[in-house]
Scaffold this motif. Structure first.
Motif, mmCIF file in Angstrom:
data_model
loop_
_atom_site.group_PDB
_atom_site.id
_atom_site.type_symbol
_atom_site.label_atom_id
_atom_site.label_comp_id
_atom_site.label_asym_id
_atom_site.label_seq_id
_atom_site.Cartn_x
_atom_site.Cartn_y
_atom_site.Cartn_z
ATOM 1 N N THR A 1 1.169 3.691 -3.236
ATOM 2 C CA THR A 1 0.726 5.066 -3.018
ATOM 3 C C THR A 1 1.868 6.052 -3.231
ATOM 4 O OG1 THR A 1 -0.982 4.310 -1.517
ATOM 5 C CG2 THR A 1 -0.375 6.633 -1.375
ATOM 6 N N VAL B 1 -4.075 4.169 2.184
ATOM 7 C CA VAL B 1 -2.869 3.545 2.733
ATOM 8 C C VAL B 1 -2.793 3.760 4.237
ATOM 9 C CG1 VAL B 1 -1.181 5.407 2.443
ATOM 10 C CG2 VAL B 1 -0.431 3.070 2.276
ATOM 11 N N VAL C 1 2.246 6.342 -6.927
ATOM 12 C CA VAL C 1 1.209 7.152 -7.570
ATOM 13 C C VAL C 1 1.466 8.638 -7.304
ATOM 14 C CG1 VAL C 1 -1.249 7.754 -7.524
ATOM 15 C CG2 VAL C 1 -0.547 5.365 -7.657
ATOM 16 N N ALA C 2 1.753 8.991 -6.065
ATOM 17 C CA ALA C 2 2.008 10.395 -5.740
ATOM 18 C C ALA C 2 3.215 10.917 -6.525
ATOM 19 C CB ALA C 2 2.239 10.553 -4.234
ATOM 20 N N MET D 1 -5.799 7.810 -2.209
ATOM 21 C CA MET D 1 -4.839 6.716 -2.006
ATOM 22 C C MET D 1 -4.078 6.894 -0.694
ATOM 23 S SD MET D 1 -3.464 5.495 -5.672
ATOM 24 C CE MET D 1 -2.763 4.044 -4.902
ATOM 25 N N ILE D 2 -3.710 8.129 -0.400
ATOM 26 C CA ILE D 2 -3.017 8.388 0.869
ATOM 27 C C ILE D 2 -3.932 8.040 2.040
ATOM 28 C CG2 ILE D 2 -2.066 10.216 2.342
ATOM 29 C CD1 ILE D 2 -1.014 11.498 -0.325
ATOM 30 N N GLY E 1 -4.999 10.904 -5.760
ATOM 31 C CA GLY E 1 -3.805 10.735 -4.940
ATOM 32 C C GLY E 1 -4.108 10.879 -3.458
ATOM 33 N N ALA F 1 0.828 -1.205 0.000
ATOM 34 C CA ALA F 1 0.000 0.000 0.000
ATOM 35 C C ALA F 1 0.863 1.255 0.000
ATOM 36 C CB ALA F 1 -0.939 -0.007 1.209
#
Length: 147
Positions: A104, A141, A107-108, A137-138, A134, A100
Motif C-alpha cells: 500500500t 491495509v 502504491v501510494a 488500498m489504505i 489508493g 499489506a
C-alpha cells in the motif's frame, strides 16, 4: 503484455515469501546482519550470473556514469532498508500486515511518482480512479493490520 503481468505476479509472490526466508536465515545464523549480508551477496551473485549468461553485463563508460543522476546510484541502499525491515519488523507484525503496508505504501508513493514524473517515470496523472484505488488500498491495509 500478459507475460509481463505474470512476471509482476511472481515478483509479488516472492515479495511475500522473502521476509520469511530472510528472518529464518537470521535465526539459523544467529545474527540478522550476517543474514542480511548473505542475502545481499546471494542477490549480487545471482544478478552477476544472469548478466553474464544473458550477455547484458557491461561496465558503464565514464560518460554514462557522469550523465546518471546521483540518486540512481544509491538504489541498492533502498534494498538495504527493505531487507532491514524484513529482518526486524516482518516477523513481529506478521506476513499479512507487513506486506499489506509495504504494498500500500508502494502504491501510494507510485501514484505520486507517476503524477509528478519523478525518479524517471513518465507522467501519468493521478485521476479520480487512481486516487480512489489508493484510498481503497489504505482502507484494506487498515483492515488487514487491525485484524
Amino acid at each position: 503484455m500478459i507475460f509481463l503481468y505474470g512476471v509482476v505476479l511472481l515478483a509479488g509472490i516472492a515479495n511475500a515469501v522473502q521476509p520469511g526466508q530472510t528472518t529464518q536465515l537470521a535465526r539459523s545464523l544467529g545474527q540478522p546482519f550476517t543474514a542480511g549480508l548473505v542475502s545481499m551477496f546471494v542477490g549480487t551473485a545471482g544478478m552477476f550470473a544472469i548478466g553474464l549468461l544473458s550477455g547484458h553485463l557491461t561496465v558503464p563508460s565514464l560518460q554514462q556514469a557522469g550523465q546518471t543522476p546521483w540518486w540512481a546510484w544509491i538504489g541498492g541502499l533502498v534494498g538495504v532498508g527493505l531487507l532491514l525491515a524484513q529482518l526486524f519488523v516482518a516477523q513481529r507484525i506478521g506476513a499479512a500486515p507487513f506486506l499489506a503496508i509495504l504494498v500500500t505504501a508502494g502504491v501510494a508513493t507510485s501514484i505520486a511518482l507517476d503524477h509528478f514524473g519523478l525518479v524517471g517515470f513518465e507522467v501519468h496523472a493521478a485521476g479520480p480512479m487512481r486516487l480512489i484505488g489508493g484510498a481503497l488500498m489504505i482502507a484494506g491495509v487498515t483492515l488487514v493490520a487491525l485484524s
